[in-house]
Design an enzyme around this catalytic site. Structure first.
Site, PDB file in Angstrom:
ATOM      1  N   LYS A   5       6.079   8.500   5.628  1.00 45.96           N
ATOM      2  CA  LYS A   5       6.750   8.159   6.882  1.00 45.96           C
ATOM      3  C   LYS A   5       8.136   7.603   6.624  1.00 45.96           C
ATOM      4  O   LYS A   5       8.315   6.761   5.742  1.00 45.96           O
ATOM      5  CB  LYS A   5       5.928   7.108   7.640  1.00 45.96           C
ATOM      6  CG  LYS A   5       6.425   6.899   9.049  1.00 45.96           C
ATOM      7  CD  LYS A   5       5.871   5.678   9.724  1.00 45.96           C
ATOM      8  CE  LYS A   5       6.727   5.357  10.944  1.00 45.96           C
ATOM      9  NZ  LYS A   5       6.773   3.940  11.240  1.00 45.96           N
ATOM     10  N   GLU A   9      12.750   0.938   9.658  1.00 43.76           N
ATOM     11  CA  GLU A   9      12.905  -0.231   8.808  1.00 43.76           C
ATOM     12  C   GLU A   9      12.620   0.051   7.336  1.00 43.76           C
ATOM     13  O   GLU A   9      13.198  -0.571   6.457  1.00 43.76           O
ATOM     14  CB  GLU A   9      11.935  -1.311   9.331  1.00 43.76           C
ATOM     15  CG  GLU A   9      12.497  -2.708   9.316  1.00 43.76           C
ATOM     16  CD  GLU A   9      11.777  -3.549   8.285  1.00 43.76           C
ATOM     17  OE1 GLU A   9      12.476  -4.216   7.505  1.00 43.76           O
ATOM     18  OE2 GLU A   9      10.536  -3.515   8.247  1.00 43.76           O
ATOM     19  N   ALA A  10      11.712   0.996   7.075  1.00 40.82           N
ATOM     20  CA  ALA A  10      11.318   1.248   5.684  1.00 40.82           C
ATOM     21  C   ALA A  10      10.801   2.674   5.533  1.00 40.82           C
ATOM     22  O   ALA A  10      10.411   3.310   6.519  1.00 40.82           O
ATOM     23  CB  ALA A  10      10.220   0.262   5.291  1.00 40.82           C
ATOM     24  N   LYS A  21      -4.289   5.227  -6.432  1.00 41.04           N
ATOM     25  CA  LYS A  21      -3.565   5.796  -5.308  1.00 41.04           C
ATOM     26  C   LYS A  21      -2.888   4.639  -4.574  1.00 41.04           C
ATOM     27  O   LYS A  21      -3.547   3.637  -4.255  1.00 41.04           O
ATOM     28  CB  LYS A  21      -4.565   6.479  -4.373  1.00 41.04           C
ATOM     29  CG  LYS A  21      -4.016   7.667  -3.658  1.00 41.04           C
ATOM     30  CD  LYS A  21      -5.151   8.430  -3.033  1.00 41.04           C
ATOM     31  CE  LYS A  21      -4.624   9.432  -2.035  1.00 41.04           C
ATOM     32  NZ  LYS A  21      -5.705  10.085  -1.307  1.00 41.04           N
ATOM     33  N   ASP A 117       4.809  -7.863  14.961  1.00 36.25           N
ATOM     34  CA  ASP A 117       4.913  -6.448  15.357  1.00 36.25           C
ATOM     35  C   ASP A 117       3.512  -5.889  15.638  1.00 36.25           C
ATOM     36  O   ASP A 117       3.045  -4.954  14.988  1.00 36.25           O
ATOM     37  CB  ASP A 117       5.614  -5.643  14.258  1.00 36.25           C
ATOM     38  CG  ASP A 117       6.034  -4.253  14.722  1.00 36.25           C
ATOM     39  OD1 ASP A 117       6.057  -4.015  15.960  1.00 36.25           O
ATOM     40  OD2 ASP A 117       6.331  -3.393  13.864  1.00 36.25           O
TER      41      ASP A 117
HETATM   42  N1  LIG Z   1      -1.429   0.586   2.785  1.00 36.24           N
HETATM   43  C1  LIG Z   1      -1.375   1.672   3.535  1.00 36.24           C
HETATM   44  N2  LIG Z   1      -2.341   2.615   3.490  1.00 36.24           N
HETATM   45  C2  LIG Z   1      -2.271   3.719   4.250  1.00 36.24           C
HETATM   46  N3  LIG Z   1      -1.265   3.998   5.105  1.00 36.24           N
HETATM   47  C3  LIG Z   1      -0.259   3.108   5.205  1.00 36.24           C
HETATM   48  C4  LIG Z   1      -0.255   1.896   4.437  1.00 36.24           C
HETATM   49  N4  LIG Z   1       0.864   1.214   4.718  1.00 36.24           N
HETATM   50  C5  LIG Z   1       1.526   1.951   5.640  1.00 36.24           C
HETATM   51  N5  LIG Z   1       0.868   3.083   5.942  1.00 36.24           N
HETATM   52  C6  LIG Z   1       1.280   4.143   6.901  1.00 36.24           C
HETATM   53  O1  LIG Z   1       2.688   4.106   7.076  1.00 36.24           O
HETATM   54  C7  LIG Z   1       3.029   3.740   8.416  1.00 36.24           C
HETATM   55  C8  LIG Z   1       4.243   2.828   8.411  1.00 36.24           C
HETATM   56  O2  LIG Z   1       3.986   1.673   7.627  1.00 36.24           O
HETATM   57  P1  LIG Z   1       4.403   0.235   8.122  1.00 36.24           P
HETATM   58  O3  LIG Z   1       4.127  -0.736   7.022  1.00 36.24           O
HETATM   59  O4  LIG Z   1       3.758  -0.023   9.429  1.00 36.24           O
HETATM   60  O5  LIG Z   1       5.987   0.367   8.258  1.00 36.24           O
HETATM   61  P2  LIG Z   1       6.977   0.464   9.511  1.00 36.24           P
HETATM   62  O6  LIG Z   1       7.780  -0.772   9.410  1.00 36.24           O
HETATM   63  O7  LIG Z   1       7.764   1.715   9.303  1.00 36.24           O
HETATM   64  O8  LIG Z   1       6.150   0.504  10.779  1.00 36.24           O
HETATM   65  C9  LIG Z   1       1.766   3.083   8.983  1.00 36.24           C
HETATM   66  O9  LIG Z   1       1.710   3.176  10.392  1.00 36.24           O
HETATM   67  C10 LIG Z   1       0.684   3.882   8.277  1.00 36.24           C
HETATM   68  O10 LIG Z   1       0.513   5.130   8.920  1.00 36.24           O
HETATM   69 MG   LIG Z   2       4.408  -0.353  11.335  1.00 34.01          MG
END
Ligand SMILES: Nc1ncnc2c1ncn2[C@@H]1O[C@H](COP(=O)(O)OP(=O)(O)O)[C@@H](O)[C@H]1O
Ligand SMILES: [Mg+2]
Length: 206
Positions: A5, A9-10, A21, A117
């Site tokens: 994704k 922000e990231a 994994k 959030d």
């Molecule tokens: N530890 C994880 N395991 C599986 N999927 C993850 C994990 N961390 C993030 N994701 C996936 O990536 C997306 C974005 O991560 P997130 O930390 O929520 O960042 P953002 O700030 O972009 O919302 C999440 O909604 C999820 O789908």
């Molecule tokens: Mg998020």
């Protein structure tokens, strides 16, 4: 490394950490921000996210394991969760899961953590457990006003992304939130949610 994704922000990658994994969350440089400020924001959110993600486990909130943090490069390697985002679950399952989310949020608040959030994309459902992610905007605070901001956002997300199940999901969320934080605290936070909402309505009128 596979890009999962690209967020505002990231960026999130699927990769390996020591044979496990893993999800790599990188906060890349933003050119529209002053570079000193940009570095400070990215470092601060990286540190905060990894610290809070670890801390919440001490009071029973599930979050991915933190494998490694590179503060300078604003990288977090964390456990990859195989589950589904709550946002993408079938409606009946979302309603049920909102009860669990209410319990989790109550627990965070009771322990002085505001998530910052609260959306259905920041909860992952895996087997029988619900995991919380995305703590980059979390704050340590016991203030009613801050906790109300969390609830207000979650309510808004239910209203916009899950409108047809809004009442049941919100009702279930509040029922278990109340159980954890207690009735007096629940009432104070909720009346503050109403204050925020009435401000919003006023802002729309003016
Ligand atoms: N530890 C994880 N395991 C599986 N999927 C993850 C994990 N961390 C993030 N994701 C996936 O990536 C997306 C974005 O991560 P997130 O930390 O929520 O960042 P953002 O700030 O972009 O919302 C999440 O909604 C999820 O789908
Ligand atoms: Mg998020």
């Amino acid at each position: 490394m596979k890009l999962l994704k690209k967020g505002a922000e990231a960026d999130i990658y699927l990769t390996l950490w020591n044979g496990n994994k893993s999800v790599l969350k990188i906060r890349e440089k933003k050119d529209y921000r002053n570079s000193t400020l940009d570095r400070r924001i990215r470092e601060q959110r990286t540190i905060r996210e990894s610290n809070v993600m670890s801390d919440v486990k001490s009071f029973g909130v599930c979050s991915p394991l933190v494998y490694y943090v590179d503060t300078k490069m604003c990288k977090i390697f964390m456990q990859h969760m195989e589950g589904k985002l709550v946002r993408d679950l079938p409606n009946q399952k979302i309603i049920k899961t909102c009860e669990e989310i209410g319990k989790i949020v109550g627990n965070l608040h009771k322990n002085g953590i505001m998530h910052g959030d609260l959306t259905t994309s920041n909860f992952l459902s895996m087997r029988d457990k619900v995991f919380v992610i995305d703590f980059g905007l979390a704050q340590r605070t016991d203030k009613v006003e801050d906790h109300a901001i969390d609830l207000r956002l979650f309510k808004e997300i239910l209203n916009s992304a899950h409108a047809d199940i809004m009442e049941k999901s919100w009702g279930g969320f509040l029922k278990s939130y109340k159980k954890v934080v207690g009735l007096p605290r629940h009432n104070r936070v909720l009346s503050q949610v109403s204050v925020i909402e009435s401000r919003g309505r006023y802002a729309n009128v003016v």
